[in-house]
Design an enzyme around this catalytic site. Structure first.
Site, mmCIF file in Angstrom:
data_model
loop_
_atom_site.group_PDB
_atom_site.id
_atom_site.type_symbol
_atom_site.label_atom_id
_atom_site.label_comp_id
_atom_site.label_asym_id
_atom_site.label_seq_id
_atom_site.Cartn_x
_atom_site.Cartn_y
_atom_site.Cartn_z
ATOM 1 C CB VAL A 28 -96.219 -59.240 -6.511
ATOM 2 C CG1 VAL A 28 -95.664 -59.235 -7.913
ATOM 3 C CG2 VAL A 28 -95.567 -58.174 -5.632
ATOM 4 C CE1 TYR A 85 -85.409 -54.435 -0.534
ATOM 5 C CE2 TYR A 85 -83.189 -54.584 0.372
ATOM 6 C CZ TYR A 85 -84.048 -54.650 -0.713
ATOM 7 O OH TYR A 85 -83.555 -54.930 -1.964
ATOM 8 C CG ASN A 139 -87.321 -57.951 -10.531
ATOM 9 O OD1 ASN A 139 -86.196 -57.779 -10.073
ATOM 10 N ND2 ASN A 139 -88.035 -56.954 -11.057
HETATM 11 N N1 LIG Z 1 -81.098 -52.092 -7.142
HETATM 12 C C1 LIG Z 1 -80.459 -52.734 -6.182
HETATM 13 O O1 LIG Z 1 -79.394 -52.301 -5.708
HETATM 14 C C2 LIG Z 1 -81.003 -54.034 -5.665
HETATM 15 C C3 LIG Z 1 -80.181 -54.820 -4.844
HETATM 16 C C4 LIG Z 1 -80.686 -56.018 -4.337
HETATM 17 C C5 LIG Z 1 -81.969 -56.421 -4.651
HETATM 18 N N2 LIG Z 1 -82.742 -55.619 -5.442
HETATM 19 C C6 LIG Z 1 -84.092 -56.077 -5.729
HETATM 20 O O2 LIG Z 1 -84.294 -56.115 -7.127
HETATM 21 C C7 LIG Z 1 -85.692 -55.976 -7.409
HETATM 22 C C8 LIG Z 1 -85.881 -54.960 -8.524
HETATM 23 O O3 LIG Z 1 -85.484 -53.698 -8.034
HETATM 24 P P1 LIG Z 1 -84.891 -52.529 -8.940
HETATM 25 O O4 LIG Z 1 -83.568 -52.188 -8.368
HETATM 26 O O5 LIG Z 1 -85.002 -52.860 -10.366
HETATM 27 O O6 LIG Z 1 -85.860 -51.340 -8.510
HETATM 28 P P2 LIG Z 1 -87.093 -50.625 -9.247
HETATM 29 O O7 LIG Z 1 -87.757 -49.833 -8.179
HETATM 30 O O8 LIG Z 1 -86.623 -49.935 -10.459
HETATM 31 O O9 LIG Z 1 -88.023 -51.842 -9.701
HETATM 32 C C9 LIG Z 1 -88.958 -52.444 -8.857
HETATM 33 C C10 LIG Z 1 -90.199 -52.753 -9.682
HETATM 34 O O10 LIG Z 1 -91.124 -53.461 -8.840
HETATM 35 C C11 LIG Z 1 -92.410 -52.920 -9.060
HETATM 36 N N3 LIG Z 1 -93.294 -53.150 -7.930
HETATM 37 C C12 LIG Z 1 -93.247 -52.590 -6.695
HETATM 38 N N4 LIG Z 1 -94.284 -53.007 -5.961
HETATM 39 C C13 LIG Z 1 -94.998 -53.859 -6.735
HETATM 40 C C14 LIG Z 1 -96.177 -54.607 -6.543
HETATM 41 N N5 LIG Z 1 -96.861 -54.567 -5.379
HETATM 42 N N6 LIG Z 1 -96.629 -55.392 -7.551
HETATM 43 C C15 LIG Z 1 -95.961 -55.432 -8.734
HETATM 44 N N7 LIG Z 1 -94.851 -54.726 -8.986
HETATM 45 C C16 LIG Z 1 -94.377 -53.954 -7.995
HETATM 46 C C17 LIG Z 1 -92.148 -51.433 -9.267
HETATM 47 O O11 LIG Z 1 -93.258 -50.770 -9.834
HETATM 48 C C18 LIG Z 1 -90.917 -51.462 -10.152
HETATM 49 O O12 LIG Z 1 -91.249 -51.563 -11.512
HETATM 50 C C19 LIG Z 1 -86.352 -55.604 -6.078
HETATM 51 O O13 LIG Z 1 -86.930 -56.777 -5.506
HETATM 52 C C20 LIG Z 1 -85.196 -55.153 -5.222
HETATM 53 O O14 LIG Z 1 -85.426 -55.323 -3.844
HETATM 54 C C21 LIG Z 1 -82.295 -54.451 -5.967
#
Ligand SMILES: NC(=O)c1ccc[n+]([C@@H]2O[C@H](COP(=O)([O-])OP(=O)(O)OC[C@H]3O[C@@H](n4cnc5c(N)ncnc54)[C@H](O)[C@@H]3O)[C@@H](O)[C@H]2O)c1
Length: 273
Positions: free
Chosen positions: A61, A159, A87
């Site tokens: 991304v 972050y 996402n």
């Molecule tokens: N899990 C939580 O508690 C939480 C809370 C608030 C926000 N979020 C946000 O939700 C989103 C999804 O997170 P998640 O919890 O499913 O974690 P996760 O680590 O399982 O998923 C993140 C995904 O993003 C992909 N990714 C990372 N860098 C990338 C790049 N440069 N290009 C394309 N893809 C890339 C990863 O490979 C992974 O598949 C994130 O933006 C995270 O910040 C998560």
């Protein structure tokens, strides 16, 4: 039910966690789902599991060249995009960051930039290259922020800063699309603590340490449990569908009540009183 029937949806970071669960739900509700990520094997496996309605593309991304290549391919294959879920994100606690401290006194400029490149540039580039595929007929952009985009947190300053930027970027995109009458809505999601791989580096290696950390985290959540990816995916589905036609520039907080109160509240009365 087919709440997003015949819509074309692109989900970034769709190889696992919240993105994968959202891709599954959107497909179940009738959308064609384009999963993009840098974890190619996992992403292909999710697309295969969903079936012919899903397709995987490699897309970092933070790379504008990748966005241009994938959106051109989407234009040629489908001629449009209806739903864009920006996402993908990183926390700064992943292995790549080799346990370096991410607080304001210790975070390196390189790490700061790397986190912003994925979390903010990634969402900006998604909006920039997604809008041209949507503007002739309208659509829904859903940007992943966090409760960390609303309140500060000591150990991961970049972050929090990046997620806060996504919160306002979303409103600016919403205003732009409204001003030009594109029929594109843009909203942000603010999950609290959802149990996915993003938490793994923080949970500890031994089962005892993991149990202690999870118990500690749960104590800070009014509903006393961490969320599941499906808890977020259902909000994605709502924002993706026409049911949310009057929402733009809005924020949906999915956090078990964390943001609703304060730990500085008076303690509960003694049951003996
Ligand atoms: N899990 C939580 O508690 C939480 C809370 C608030 C926000 N979020 C946000 O939700 C989103 C999804 O997170 P998640 O919890 O499913 O974690 P996760 O680590 O399982 O998923 C993140 C995904 O993003 C992909 N990714 C990372 N860098 C990338 C790049 N440069 N290009 C394309 N893809 C890339 C990863 O490979 C992974 O598949 C994130 O933006 C995270 O910040 C998560």
């Amino acid at each position: 039910m087919a709440r997003v029937k015949d819509k074309i949806a692109l989900v970034t970071g769709g190889s696992r966690g919240i993105g994968a669960e959202s891709a599954r739900l959107l497909a179940k509700e009738g959308a064609t789902v384009l999963i993009v990520d840098i974890l190619n094997d996992l992403g292909r496996a999710v697309a295969e599991e969903i079936g012919p309605q899903a397709r995987y593309y490699h897309l970092d991304v933070s790379s504008e060249a990748d966005w241009m290549a994938v959106t051109e391919s989407v234009r040629q294959t489908y001629g449009r995009l209806d739903i864009l879920f920006n996402n993908a994100g990183i926390s700064g606690f992943e292995e790549d960051f080799a346990q370096r401290r991410q607080d304001v006194e210790h975070v390196s400029l390189e790490d700061w930039r790397k986190i912003h490149a994925v979390n903010v540039d990634g969402v900006f580039l998604g909006c920039k290259h997604g809008i041209p595929l949507m503007k002739a007929h309208g659509g829904s952009i859903i940007n992943m922020s966090s409760r960390s985009g609303m309140v500060g947190s000591a150990p991961n300053v970049a972050y929090c800063s990046s997620k806060s930027a996504v919160r306002n970027l979303t409103k600016s995109v919403a205003m732009y699309c409204a001003q030009y009458g594109y029929g594109i809505r843009c909203n942000s999601l603010h999950p609290g603590a959802i149990l996915t791989s993003i938490w793994e580096p923080l949970l500890g290696n031994s089962p005892e340490r993991r149990a202690e950390t999870l118990a500690f985290l749960k104590r800070g959540i009014p509903l006393n449990d961490m969320g599941r990816p499906s808890d977020v995916a259902h909000s994605v589905l709502y924002l993706a569908s026409d049911e949310s036609r009057y929402l733009t520039g809005a924020e949906i907080v999915i956090d078990g009540g964390i943001m609703a109160g304060s730990t500085a509240a008076p303690p509960p009365p003694d049951p003996a009183d």
